[in-house]
Design an enzyme around this catalytic site. Structure first.
Site, PDB file in Angstrom:
ATOM      1  N   ASN A 299       0.868  -1.185   0.000  1.00 30.31           N
ATOM      2  CA  ASN A 299       0.000   0.000   0.000  1.00 30.31           C
ATOM      3  C   ASN A 299       0.905   1.236   0.000  1.00 30.31           C
ATOM      4  O   ASN A 299       1.470   1.590   1.018  1.00 30.31           O
ATOM      5  CB  ASN A 299      -0.889  -0.040   1.261  1.00 30.31           C
ATOM      6  CG  ASN A 299      -1.760   1.194   1.401  1.00 30.31           C
ATOM      7  OD1 ASN A 299      -1.868   2.009   0.482  1.00 30.31           O
ATOM      8  ND2 ASN A 299      -2.402   1.333   2.564  1.00 30.31           N
ATOM      9  N   TRP A 300       1.026   1.851  -1.160  1.00 30.82           N
ATOM     10  CA  TRP A 300       1.914   3.016  -1.276  1.00 30.82           C
ATOM     11  C   TRP A 300       1.311   4.261  -0.635  1.00 30.82           C
ATOM     12  O   TRP A 300       1.990   5.285  -0.523  1.00 30.82           O
ATOM     13  CB  TRP A 300       2.212   3.312  -2.751  1.00 30.82           C
ATOM     14  CG  TRP A 300       3.203   2.392  -3.398  1.00 30.82           C
ATOM     15  CD1 TRP A 300       3.801   1.294  -2.845  1.00 30.82           C
ATOM     16  CD2 TRP A 300       3.731   2.505  -4.728  1.00 30.82           C
ATOM     17  NE1 TRP A 300       4.660   0.714  -3.747  1.00 30.82           N
ATOM     18  CE2 TRP A 300       4.638   1.447  -4.916  1.00 30.82           C
ATOM     19  CE3 TRP A 300       3.518   3.396  -5.787  1.00 30.82           C
ATOM     20  CZ2 TRP A 300       5.329   1.258  -6.107  1.00 30.82           C
ATOM     21  CZ3 TRP A 300       4.210   3.199  -6.979  1.00 30.82           C
ATOM     22  CH2 TRP A 300       5.106   2.142  -7.135  1.00 30.82           C
ATOM     23  N   LYS A 301       0.023   4.197  -0.303  1.00 30.78           N
ATOM     24  CA  LYS A 301      -0.687   5.371   0.255  1.00 30.78           C
ATOM     25  C   LYS A 301      -0.491   6.573  -0.681  1.00 30.78           C
ATOM     26  O   LYS A 301      -0.435   6.376  -1.898  1.00 30.78           O
ATOM     27  CB  LYS A 301      -0.221   5.638   1.689  1.00 30.78           C
ATOM     28  CG  LYS A 301      -0.300   4.365   2.554  1.00 30.78           C
ATOM     29  CD  LYS A 301      -0.184   4.606   4.007  1.00 30.78           C
ATOM     30  CE  LYS A 301      -0.308   3.276   4.745  1.00 30.78           C
ATOM     31  NZ  LYS A 301      -0.255   3.414   6.192  1.00 30.78           N
TER      32      LYS A 301
ATOM     33  N   HIS B 194      -9.635   1.001   4.558  1.00 31.40           N
ATOM     34  CA  HIS B 194      -8.387   1.237   5.291  1.00 31.40           C
ATOM     35  C   HIS B 194      -8.667   2.211   6.442  1.00 31.40           C
ATOM     36  O   HIS B 194      -9.451   3.152   6.299  1.00 31.40           O
ATOM     37  CB  HIS B 194      -7.303   1.790   4.359  1.00 31.40           C
ATOM     38  CG  HIS B 194      -5.958   1.787   5.008  1.00 31.40           C
ATOM     39  ND1 HIS B 194      -5.579   2.755   5.906  1.00 31.40           N
ATOM     40  CD2 HIS B 194      -4.925   0.913   4.929  1.00 31.40           C
ATOM     41  CE1 HIS B 194      -4.352   2.469   6.347  1.00 31.40           C
ATOM     42  NE2 HIS B 194      -3.939   1.360   5.765  1.00 31.40           N
TER      43      HIS B 194
ATOM     44  N   GLU C 273      -7.107   4.634   7.597  1.00 28.24           N
ATOM     45  CA  GLU C 273      -6.862   6.066   7.343  1.00 28.24           C
ATOM     46  C   GLU C 273      -8.067   6.696   6.665  1.00 28.24           C
ATOM     47  O   GLU C 273      -8.378   7.865   6.887  1.00 28.24           O
ATOM     48  CB  GLU C 273      -5.572   6.233   6.513  1.00 28.24           C
ATOM     49  CG  GLU C 273      -4.343   5.992   7.383  1.00 28.24           C
ATOM     50  CD  GLU C 273      -3.126   5.458   6.655  1.00 28.24           C
ATOM     51  OE1 GLU C 273      -3.079   5.537   5.419  1.00 28.24           O
ATOM     52  OE2 GLU C 273      -2.218   4.958   7.340  1.00 28.24           O
TER      53      GLU C 273
ATOM     54  N   GLU D 292      -5.528  -4.965  10.681  1.00 26.41           N
ATOM     55  CA  GLU D 292      -4.529  -3.915  10.853  1.00 26.41           C
ATOM     56  C   GLU D 292      -4.857  -3.079  12.092  1.00 26.41           C
ATOM     57  O   GLU D 292      -5.634  -2.122  12.008  1.00 26.41           O
ATOM     58  CB  GLU D 292      -4.530  -2.984   9.643  1.00 26.41           C
ATOM     59  CG  GLU D 292      -4.119  -3.639   8.357  1.00 26.41           C
ATOM     60  CD  GLU D 292      -3.530  -2.616   7.398  1.00 26.41           C
ATOM     61  OE1 GLU D 292      -2.352  -2.752   7.066  1.00 26.41           O
ATOM     62  OE2 GLU D 292      -4.238  -1.667   7.028  1.00 26.41           O
TER      63      GLU D 292
ATOM     64  N   GLY E 116       2.409   2.089  10.987  1.00 28.13           N
ATOM     65  CA  GLY E 116       3.417   3.149  10.921  1.00 28.13           C
ATOM     66  C   GLY E 116       4.115   3.451  12.242  1.00 28.13           C
ATOM     67  O   GLY E 116       4.835   4.434  12.349  1.00 28.13           O
TER      68      GLY E 116
ATOM     69  N   SER F 165       3.328  -2.227  10.627  1.00 24.80           N
ATOM     70  CA  SER F 165       4.756  -2.318  10.933  1.00 24.80           C
ATOM     71  C   SER F 165       5.381  -3.660  10.559  1.00 24.80           C
ATOM     72  O   SER F 165       6.235  -4.184  11.278  1.00 24.80           O
ATOM     73  CB  SER F 165       5.014  -1.992  12.410  1.00 24.80           C
ATOM     74  OG  SER F 165       4.660  -0.646  12.668  1.00 24.80           O
TER      75      SER F 165
ATOM     76  N   GLY G 229       2.849  -1.086   4.379  1.00 27.34           N
ATOM     77  CA  GLY G 229       2.816   0.338   4.042  1.00 27.34           C
ATOM     78  C   GLY G 229       4.216   0.866   3.838  1.00 27.34           C
ATOM     79  O   GLY G 229       4.815   0.730   2.761  1.00 27.34           O
ATOM     80  N   GLY G 230       4.789   1.451   4.891  1.00 30.18           N
ATOM     81  CA  GLY G 230       6.092   2.113   4.843  1.00 30.18           C
ATOM     82  C   GLY G 230       7.178   1.370   4.079  1.00 30.18           C
ATOM     83  O   GLY G 230       7.830   1.948   3.200  1.00 30.18           O
TER      84      GLY G 230
HETATM   85  P1  PGA Z   1       2.800   0.226   7.805  1.00 30.75           P
HETATM   86  O1  PGA Z   1       1.328   0.474   7.175  1.00 30.75           O
HETATM   87  O2  PGA Z   1       3.336  -1.018   7.152  1.00 30.75           O
HETATM   88  O3  PGA Z   1       3.568   1.454   7.432  1.00 30.75           O
HETATM   89  O4  PGA Z   1       2.620   0.070   9.269  1.00 30.75           O
HETATM   90  C1  PGA Z   1       0.440  -0.569   6.955  1.00 30.75           C
HETATM   91  C2  PGA Z   1      -0.846  -0.040   6.360  1.00 30.75           C
HETATM   92  O5  PGA Z   1      -1.334   1.028   6.730  1.00 30.75           O
HETATM   93  O6  PGA Z   1      -1.448  -0.710   5.484  1.00 30.75           O
END
Ligand code: PGA
Length: 248
Positions: A8-10, A93, A95, A165, A171, A211, A232-233
């Site tokens: 997930n590049w966001k 998600h 967010e 998640e 993050g 994470s 994500g990250g």
């Molecule tokens: P993260 O994000 O790997 O940076 O913790 C995961 C996500 O939000 O899908």
């Protein structure tokens, strides 16, 4: 069975040029990797450029709208995503739930629409730190599952990829403990199978996200029993991401 690694590049990176370089590096690095199904979910605007770079990496979107077309300013439909080669779509998600007030009802509409259009929904669920501290994790997850899965058939449920998640792990560099994650994985399975009968128990796919890195990925799959991870990250750091996929 191949494990899923969903990237997930966001809202990253800032330019299509950088997006192409990043994608290309990952494609090259994973050329011979057979044990994982890798899906990259870039921002919508980069989909055409990445689709042109032909590779064995699948493309997904980070969201969708439930209507096919019409007066919905700013939204992106599932037929549009399909036309750029998307096979997967992240839905719900945290967010989006947090910053854009996305509700369980909207998430349910999106999941149903994706299934009709033959895109596999990656249905995200998770509790906040506050929910966890109050001992409400399972109540919150049950609500998200029951509302998100309303009026979805038993045959369609198998096409959904669940992603647990926990918000506090996203993050933060502090993933959920393996024991805790395994308990939640079994809980999600229980809620889904209670609703859709035991016969599908082994067909439910549940991923972990929050994470995940190249050192802990194996534990989530081999010890905590997940069928893959949502990243994500680390998905924005090609070397580390390639290592993560290889370490599965
Ligand atoms: P993260 O994000 O790997 O940076 O913790 C995961 C996500 O939000 O899908």
């Amino acid at each position: 069975m191949k494990k899923f690694v969903i990237a997930n590049w966001k809202m990253n990176p800032n330019t299509v040029k950088v997006a192409k370089v990043l994608f290309d590096e990952v494609v090259k690095g994973l050329k011979d990797v057979k044990k994982a199904k890798v899906v990259i979910c870039p921002p919508f605007v980069y989909l055409p450029a990445l689709q042109d770079l032909k590779s064995n990496i699948r493309l997904g979107a980070q969201d969708c709208f439930w209507e096919d077309k019409g007066s919905f300013t700013g939204e992106i439909s599932l037929p549009m995503l399909k036309s750029f080669g998307c096979k997967y779509v992240i839905i719900g998600h945290s967010e989006r739930r947090q910053f854009l007030n996305e509700t369980d009802r909207m998430i349910n509409k999106k999941i149903k629409a994706a299934l009709i259009k033959n895109l596999r929904p990656i249905f995200c669920l998770g509790e906040s730190k506050k929910d966890k501290d109050r001992g409400k994790t399972q109540t919150v997850l049950k609500r998200q599952l029951e509302n998100g899965l309303k009026k979805i058939s038993k045959s369609d449920i198998k096409k959904i990829i669940f992603a647990y998640e926990p918000l506090w792990a996203i993050g933060s560099g502090k993933p959920c403990s393996l024991d805790e994650a395994n308990v939640i994985r079994l809980f999600i399975k229980k809620v889904v199978t209670q609703k859709y009968f035991r016969s599908i128990t082994n067909e439910i796919k549940i991923l972990y996200g929050g994470s995940v890195n190249s050192s802990n990925v194996k534990n989530f799959i081999q010890e905590a029993g997940f069928q893959g991870v949502l990243v994500g990250g680390v998905s924005l750091k090609p070397k580390e991401f390639i290592k993560l996929v290889k370490n599965i």
